[in-house]
Design a protein around this motif. Structure first.
Motif, PDB file in Angstrom:
ATOM      1  N   THR A   1      -0.690   8.923 -12.297  1.00  0.00           N
ATOM      2  CA  THR A   1      -0.057   8.228 -11.176  1.00  0.00           C
ATOM      3  C   THR A   1      -1.131   7.642 -10.267  1.00  0.00           C
ATOM      4  OG1 THR A   1       1.860   9.710 -11.225  1.00  0.00           O
ATOM      5  CG2 THR A   1       1.503   8.433  -9.215  1.00  0.00           C
ATOM      6  N   TYR A   2      -1.057   6.349 -10.074  1.00  0.00           N
ATOM      7  CA  TYR A   2      -1.966   5.638  -9.172  1.00  0.00           C
ATOM      8  C   TYR A   2      -1.181   5.222  -7.924  1.00  0.00           C
ATOM      9  CZ  TYR A   2      -4.895   4.976 -13.383  1.00  0.00           C
ATOM     10  OH  TYR A   2      -5.645   5.161 -14.516  1.00  0.00           O
ATOM     11  N   GLN A   3      -1.897   5.093  -6.827  1.00  0.00           N
ATOM     12  CA  GLN A   3      -1.279   4.631  -5.583  1.00  0.00           C
ATOM     13  C   GLN A   3      -1.978   3.351  -5.143  1.00  0.00           C
ATOM     14  OE1 GLN A   3      -1.518   6.860  -1.599  1.00  0.00           O
ATOM     15  NE2 GLN A   3       0.550   7.360  -2.308  1.00  0.00           N
TER      16      GLN A   3
ATOM     17  N   GLN B   1       0.843  -1.193   0.000  1.00  0.00           N
ATOM     18  CA  GLN B   1       0.000   0.000   0.000  1.00  0.00           C
ATOM     19  C   GLN B   1       0.882   1.247   0.000  1.00  0.00           C
ATOM     20  OE1 GLN B   1      -3.109   0.142   2.923  1.00  0.00           O
ATOM     21  NE2 GLN B   1      -3.720  -1.988   2.610  1.00  0.00           N
ATOM     22  N   GLY B   2       0.528   2.186  -0.864  1.00  0.00           N
ATOM     23  CA  GLY B   2       1.300   3.418  -0.964  1.00  0.00           C
ATOM     24  C   GLY B   2       2.282   3.431  -2.114  1.00  0.00           C
ATOM     25  N   ASP B   3       2.655   2.250  -2.630  1.00  0.00           N
ATOM     26  CA  ASP B   3       3.537   2.210  -3.800  1.00  0.00           C
ATOM     27  C   ASP B   3       2.814   2.805  -5.005  1.00  0.00           C
ATOM     28  OD1 ASP B   3       5.683   1.094  -2.509  1.00  0.00           O
ATOM     29  OD2 ASP B   3       5.163  -0.969  -3.028  1.00  0.00           O
ATOM     30  N   GLU B   4       3.595   3.335  -5.936  1.00  0.00           N
ATOM     31  CA  GLU B   4       3.009   4.007  -7.089  1.00  0.00           C
ATOM     32  C   GLU B   4       3.069   3.145  -8.350  1.00  0.00           C
ATOM     33  OE1 GLU B   4       5.071   7.730  -7.453  1.00  0.00           O
ATOM     34  OE2 GLU B   4       3.730   8.745  -6.049  1.00  0.00           O
TER      35      GLU B   4
ATOM     36  N   GLY C   1      -5.315   0.015  -7.262  1.00  0.00           N
ATOM     37  CA  GLY C   1      -4.748   1.326  -6.982  1.00  0.00           C
ATOM     38  C   GLY C   1      -5.737   2.412  -7.356  1.00  0.00           C
TER      39      GLY C   1
ATOM     40  N   THR D   1      -4.073   9.275  -8.138  1.00  0.00           N
ATOM     41  CA  THR D   1      -3.746  10.344  -7.192  1.00  0.00           C
ATOM     42  C   THR D   1      -3.206  11.596  -7.871  1.00  0.00           C
ATOM     43  OG1 THR D   1      -1.533   9.381  -6.881  1.00  0.00           O
ATOM     44  CG2 THR D   1      -3.254   8.734  -5.306  1.00  0.00           C
TER      45      THR D   1
END
Length: 232
Positions: free
Chosen positions: A167-169, A153-156, A222, A225
């Motif tokens: 860009t998705y997270q 979680q949090g990786d792009e 994802g 963001t």
């Protein structure tokens, strides 16, 4: 019994069936090992070289003036993503955590997936509301998603098109969800909710969970963001 008679008996007996079987097994093992090595390393090296070429071709195709169909009348509106050409490389995928970049092929046939990451036809296009769904091999043929289960979680996840960079997270790590290959709910515009109108742009990443053929699929999600428009 004399030496001549003993030699004659040995000659009549011929080669031992056990020795023939042993040689056959050795040859088969060497052949199987060579085939396995080619599938794991050979096809991967070849596919990666081909992917580099396709990435270069995509970037070259983006050079020059913006096509008419991608020009926005409203400068403040969302970037336009054109219709993809089926079974061709249309966009680029980057996963910074792996320092990886792959072409995104429109389609998920075996041939498509052997060239890069495949886009599920009928799902959203990059940056659009709904579910932009991708699939990739985890072993052989470039194995673009070999390390997918390492995402957290949090990786792009970055998707580049002719007009923008999206860009998705990661909000649900691939290691946290396993489904059967027949479970298509993960591809819904709102995964798991077939009757809900999407209000969010999502990306779905799917791959085989195991290094040998099974029906298990690892799935990660994802959320968009950031959107960076390109200047023409």
């Amino acid at each position: 019994m004399g030496h001549v008679a003993q030699r004659t008996i040995r000659e009549k007996r011929g080669v031992s069936p056990f020795l023939i079987l042993l040689v056959t097994l050795i040859v088969a093992a060497v052949g199987a090992g060579g085939y396995l090595a080619w599938m794991v390393w050979g096809t991967t090296a070849f596919a990666r070289d081909r992917a580099v070429e396709e990435i270069a071709q995509v970037r070259t195709s983006w050079e020059g003036p913006l096509p008419t169909e991608l020009i926005q009348e409203d400068p403040e509106g969302p970037p336009i993503v054109g219709d993809p050409r089926m079974h061709e490389a249309n966009w680029l995928l980057q996963i910074p955590a792996f320092s990886a970049e792959w072409p995104i092929i429109a389609g998920v046939t075996e041939t498509d997936l052997n060239r890069g990451v495949g886009w599920y036809p009928g799902t959203a296009r990059p940056g659009q509301l709904g579910n932009f769904a991708l699939a990739g091999n985890c072993l052989t043929e470039g194995e673009p998603f070999r390390r997918l289960l390492e995402l957290r979680q949090g990786d792009e996840v970055v998707v580049e098109t002719r007009t923008a960079v999206f860009t998705y997270q990661i909000i649900s790590a691939p290691a946290e969800l396993t489904v059967d290959a027949t479970e298509s709910w993960v591809l819904n515009p709102v995964p798991g909710q077939s009757d809900v109108v999407p209000h969010q742009a999502l990306v779905t990443l799917t791959t085989c969970e195991d290094l040998f053929p099974t029906q298990d699929r690892a799935v990660g999600f994802g959320a968009l963001t950031a959107t960076e428009k390109k200047t023409s």
